[in-house]
Design a protein around this motif. Structure first.
Motif, PDB file in Angstrom:
ATOM      1  N   ILE A 156       7.724  23.998  -0.762  1.00  0.00           N
ATOM      2  CA  ILE A 156       9.032  24.429  -1.030  1.00  0.00           C
ATOM      3  C   ILE A 156       8.465  24.702  -2.332  1.00  0.00           C
ATOM      4  O   ILE A 156       8.252  24.003  -3.579  1.00  0.00           O
ATOM      5  N   THR A 202      21.453  22.799   2.108  1.00  0.00           N
ATOM      6  CA  THR A 202      23.448  22.090   1.716  1.00  0.00           C
ATOM      7  C   THR A 202      22.970  20.423   2.233  1.00  0.00           C
ATOM      8  O   THR A 202      24.288  20.119   1.381  1.00  0.00           O
ATOM      9  N   GLY A 203      21.974  20.228   2.705  1.00  0.00           N
ATOM     10  CA  GLY A 203      22.757  18.881   3.293  1.00  0.00           C
ATOM     11  C   GLY A 203      21.242  17.763   2.606  1.00  0.00           C
ATOM     12  O   GLY A 203      21.428  16.761   2.978  1.00  0.00           O
ATOM     13  N   ILE A 204      20.846  18.330   1.270  1.00  0.00           N
ATOM     14  CA  ILE A 204      19.444  17.281   0.571  1.00  0.00           C
ATOM     15  C   ILE A 204      20.035  17.000   0.039  1.00  0.00           C
ATOM     16  O   ILE A 204      21.008  17.583  -1.171  1.00  0.00           O
ATOM     17  N   ASP A 205      20.284  15.741  -0.718  1.00  0.00           N
ATOM     18  CA  ASP A 205      20.335  15.024  -1.632  1.00  0.00           C
ATOM     19  C   ASP A 205      20.053  14.820  -2.557  1.00  0.00           C
ATOM     20  O   ASP A 205      18.690  15.110  -2.609  1.00  0.00           O
ATOM     21  N   LEU A 263      11.069  14.752  -3.042  1.00  0.00           N
ATOM     22  CA  LEU A 263      10.285  15.699  -2.020  1.00  0.00           C
ATOM     23  C   LEU A 263       9.668  16.627  -3.800  1.00  0.00           C
ATOM     24  O   LEU A 263       7.814  17.024  -3.557  1.00  0.00           O
ATOM     25  N   ARG A 284       5.327  17.492  -2.158  1.00  0.00           N
ATOM     26  CA  ARG A 284       5.766  19.066  -1.051  1.00  0.00           C
ATOM     27  C   ARG A 284       6.627  20.107  -1.818  1.00  0.00           C
ATOM     28  O   ARG A 284       6.646  21.312  -1.411  1.00  0.00           O
ATOM     29  N   PRO A 338      14.479  24.030  -0.129  1.00  0.00           N
ATOM     30  CA  PRO A 338      14.098  23.145   1.605  1.00  0.00           C
ATOM     31  C   PRO A 338      14.795  23.926   2.593  1.00  0.00           C
ATOM     32  O   PRO A 338      16.373  23.672   2.088  1.00  0.00           O
ATOM     33  N   PRO A 339      14.140  23.345   3.564  1.00  0.00           N
ATOM     34  CA  PRO A 339      15.220  23.859   5.106  1.00  0.00           C
ATOM     35  C   PRO A 339      16.421  22.544   5.049  1.00  0.00           C
ATOM     36  O   PRO A 339      16.403  21.646   4.566  1.00  0.00           O
ATOM     37  N   GLY A 340      17.201  23.063   5.414  1.00  0.00           N
ATOM     38  CA  GLY A 340      18.894  22.439   5.230  1.00  0.00           C
ATOM     39  C   GLY A 340      19.632  21.814   3.402  1.00  0.00           C
ATOM     40  O   GLY A 340      19.514  20.997   3.682  1.00  0.00           O
ATOM     41  N   THR A 396      16.417  12.880  -2.117  1.00  0.00           N
ATOM     42  CA  THR A 396      15.361  13.673  -1.504  1.00  0.00           C
ATOM     43  C   THR A 396      15.180  14.768  -2.862  1.00  0.00           C
ATOM     44  O   THR A 396      13.487  14.956  -2.231  1.00  0.00           O
ATOM     45  N   ALA A 401      23.902  18.748  -2.137  1.00  0.00           N
ATOM     46  CA  ALA A 401      24.414  17.725  -1.018  1.00  0.00           C
ATOM     47  C   ALA A 401      25.683  16.983  -2.295  1.00  0.00           C
ATOM     48  O   ALA A 401      26.471  16.399  -1.435  1.00  0.00           O
ATOM     49  N   THR A 402      24.374  16.431  -3.243  1.00  0.00           N
ATOM     50  CA  THR A 402      25.233  16.058  -4.287  1.00  0.00           C
ATOM     51  C   THR A 402      25.534  16.578  -5.494  1.00  0.00           C
ATOM     52  O   THR A 402      25.267  17.408  -5.576  1.00  0.00           O
TER      53      THR A 402
END
Lengths: 415, 283
Positions: A177, A240-243, A250, A255, A236-238, A246, A184-185
């Motif tokens: 990645i 907009t939902g990664i806070d 990563l 990663r 990362p995939p998704g 996370t 998200a945050t």
């Protein structure tokens, strides 16, 4: 859901009152939101006790999210600590404006001379231009690199935007990645925006905004924001939902190769993984000849409670916190850059960050627009989240930001 | 009563009439704070957005949470196989703290590590894997789903208790008259559990408009992403007490919001209770 919000608020207020200390001569209480720094502060207080052995300092830390609430509740009740760790800019102003903090001047606090005007500006009240706290750390926004990941992929950091996109693509092709960031945050969305747009906006844009010569509807701003959209494939995939936690994990786990963030992460990451090989670089520039600009801000300061019963010792401690000796130890122990002039920074990476600060711009929404509601940060965070989710365009973000700030900022009203 | 209800309400109203520097009271502002939250942009848009989300939450939970609760109550009444186990199982999440539930589901819904997306990928539905909490179109719905999982056991037991109060001969008579499950539910049980419904509906209404903990833990104080999960509770909190990384404390505007929320909830709840009481039948 049935638990009452008011119960929480009441508990917070009560905690503030109960924990409020009634200091006497020779005893000081120090409140902060940085629980993780307790050990280091105890060492710093031991240094203080070498010259003031008769003063005992109690360290009290509160959860960062509720710190302002607990502190303001205690101060409003006429309690609170003798020495207060306060946040900078608007975070300081709301306490100073309400009369809770004692003003510091060169006569009572000669150590103010150890700071640059911009550092003192972060701890000053705009209405009277007086300083209310000794700044404690500068923070730099840039890109953190997990160098081990880059080495394994046989790749090097990129200086220009085009090379940065090539680097990101190469990393992605190798199954890594490229950027750990998500949106998200809300505050991380703002940090991402400030960091990655700084070099595109150039060194003069922040002062033009501050002087009211430009607004966020300027085409340069929309063009700079467009580059964030270009990065969508490399988060990362998704994403907009990664806070925030996370993203940190990563990066720490390898990663993800890079994280757009602040120098404040360095000490935190090293604490979590002492073997982490980490670098900190300025964001890429639009071209090879353009400057790569990091973004700079001051994190907060040490202030004296205006109603302390032990002003003499409190001021003594705050003055100590403005000395070069404190700054040297602070930087070494806490892995943050003390803004005190002439501080010796031993750590090579922190020294690099300090050198990057020579080509820096202010963190616009924090430094200029965190004083009044709706703050620039509130407006930008939500608007960028929507932009990254594909709901609005970069031009819409600039428009929303300008319109919100124009409700109290005269120069924007005329534009 | 004076200490626990009248004084806090009266002081909130008083606070809302002043301008504030954080928690230090400034000059008299009249209805200025109310004007700001209701009429001045962008605050008014945020107020209406948060209010709309509360309405959506309430209506959705009425249908999904209370509807499911009624069906569960009926299934438990009928003595479905393993009904004792299910009775405990369905109520178990209710005893968990919202903090734990919010934290767990935030992990489950994580786009990369989360169990929900991992499960979808494992059963060949990778295309359905989403950043559930990161998209405006799914974020609020996800919170509503989690809230339902957490709380459905409570109205289910309230309905079950109401159903168990119905005399057995009434149900048997309906059966003898040829009523199937659907007719029994609609024509006999539903009217007779009206007192239970009143409790479940009013508590849900109050809870929906005071919603705070779950969105705070799962979506943050800002109602991320981009205000898609913002509700009045969050908006009140960050207005009154500030948000560390974005906003300032304004006790005046916050108090104005709290007063408006109280007036709305008290007025609607009392009118609605009267209406619901009218359809209740003494057994």
């Amino acid at each position: 859901m049935r638990g009452s919000m008011l119960t929480k608020l009441g508990a917070g207020a009560l905690a503030g009152l109960l924990l409020a200390s009634a200091a006497s001569a020779g005893e000081l209480s120090f409140w902060t939101w940085r629980q993780e720094d307790k050990g280091q502060y105890q060492q710093l207080f031991q240094d203080f006790n070498k010259t003031s052995p008769d003063v005992r300092i109690g360290f009290e830390a509160f959860e960062p999210q509720s710190y302002q609430t607990v502190l303001s509740t205690a101060l409003a009740a006429g309690k609170g600590p003798d020495v207060i760790h306060v946040r900078a800019y608007g975070g300081l102003e709301q306490f100073a404006k309400a009369g809770y903090l004692a003003a510091l001047d060169p006569a009572s606090t000669p150590e103010l001379a150890n700071f640059t005007p911009s550092a003192l500006g972060s701890s000053s009240l705009r209405s009277d231009q007086r300083v209310y706290a000794i700044p404690f750390a500068s923070q730099t926004l840039g890109i953190l690199i997990n160098t081990e990941v880059l080495e394994k992929a046989n790749l090097k950091e990129a200086a220009t935007w085009d090379d940065f996109l090539k680097l990101a693509k190469a990393l992605k092709d190798k199954g890594v990645i490229p950027l750990a960031n998500g949106t998200a945050t809300a505050f991380m969305a703002e940090i991402l925006t400030q960091t990655m747009t700084a070099s595109f906006l150039g060194p003069d844009f922040p002062s033009e905004i501050a002087a009211g010569k430009a607004t966020f509807e300027d085409p340069r701003y929309a063009a700079a924001l467009q580059h964030l959209i270009e990065l969508k494939d490399y988060f990362p995939p998704g994403f907009t939902g990664i806070d925030y936690p996370t993203s940190q994990q990563l990066f720490l786990s390898g990663r993800a190769a890079m994280l757009v963030g602040g120098s404040f992460e360095i000490a935190n990451f090293r604490r979590q993984n002492p073997n982490l090989k980490i670098d900190f670089v300025a964001p890429p520039a639009p071209s090879a000849t353009a400057p790569r600009l990091v973004s700079l801000f001051y994190d907060g300061g040490y202030a004296v409670n205006a109603k302390t019963g032990n002003r003499e010792d409190a001021l003594k401690l705050v003055r100590f916190m403005g000395t070069k000796g404190f700054g040297d130890r602070f930087s070494a122990l806490l892995g943050n850059i003390s803004p005190i002039k002439g501080v010796a920074i031993q750590d090579p990476l922190l020294a690099k960050v300090a050198s990057l600060n020579q080509t820096s711009v202010p963190y616009i929404t924090l430094v200029y627009f965190r004083y009044q509601d709706p703050t620039g940060s509130t407006l930008l965070q939500g608007a960028v989240q929507k932009m990254m989710a594909g709901q609005v365009t970069p031009a819409d973000v600039g428009k929303e930001l300008t319109a919100g700030i124009a409700t109290y900022y005269e120069p924007f009203k005329k534009k | 009563m004076l200490v626990f209800a009248v004084y806090p309400l009266a002081s909130s109203f008083l606070y809302s009439l002043y301008s504030w520097n954080g928690l230090a009271r400034g000059g008299f502002a009249g209805l200025g704070n109310f004007k700001q939250v209701l009429l001045q942009e962008p605050f008014s848009s945020w107020t209406y957005r948060a209010f709309t989300h509360n309405v959506v939450v309430f209506l959705s939970l009425m249908v999904v949470q209370n509807g499911l609760a009624f069906l569960i109550g009926f299934a438990l009444l009928k003595g479905m196989p393993g009904h004792r186990f299910h009775q405990v199982a369905v109520f178990l999440p209710v005893v968990l703290s919202t903090v734990i539930v919010g934290f767990l589901w935030k992990l489950f819904l994580n786009p990369i590590f989360g169990a929900v997306n991992q499960a979808l990928i494992a059963i060949g539905l990778a295309g359905w894997a989403q950043p559930w909490l990161g998209q405006p179109q799914t974020a609020l719905a996800s919170l509503i789903a989690v809230n339902t999982w957490h709380w459905v056991g409570f109205p289910a037991l309230v309905f079950l208790a109401g159903m168990q109060r119905i005399p057995r001969e009434v149900l048997e008579a309906a059966r003898l008259d040829g009523a199937g499950d659907l007719a029994l539910m609609r024509r006999v049980i539903w009217p007779l559990v009206a007192p239970s419904a009143t409790i479940a509906f009013v508590l849900l209404f109050i809870g929906s408009f005071n919603w705070f903990e779950l969105p705070y833990i799962m979506a943050g104080l800002d109602g991320s992403p981009g205000g898609a999960t913002d509700v009045l509770g969050l908006y009140f909190y960050r207005t009154a007490f500030g948000a560390v990384s974005s906003g300032l404390q304004d006790f005046g505007r916050g108090s104005a919001l709290a007063v408006l929320m109280f007036l709305f909830i008290a007025a609607v709840a009392s009118i609605w209770v009267r209406m619901l009481r009218r359809r209740e039948i003494e057994i």
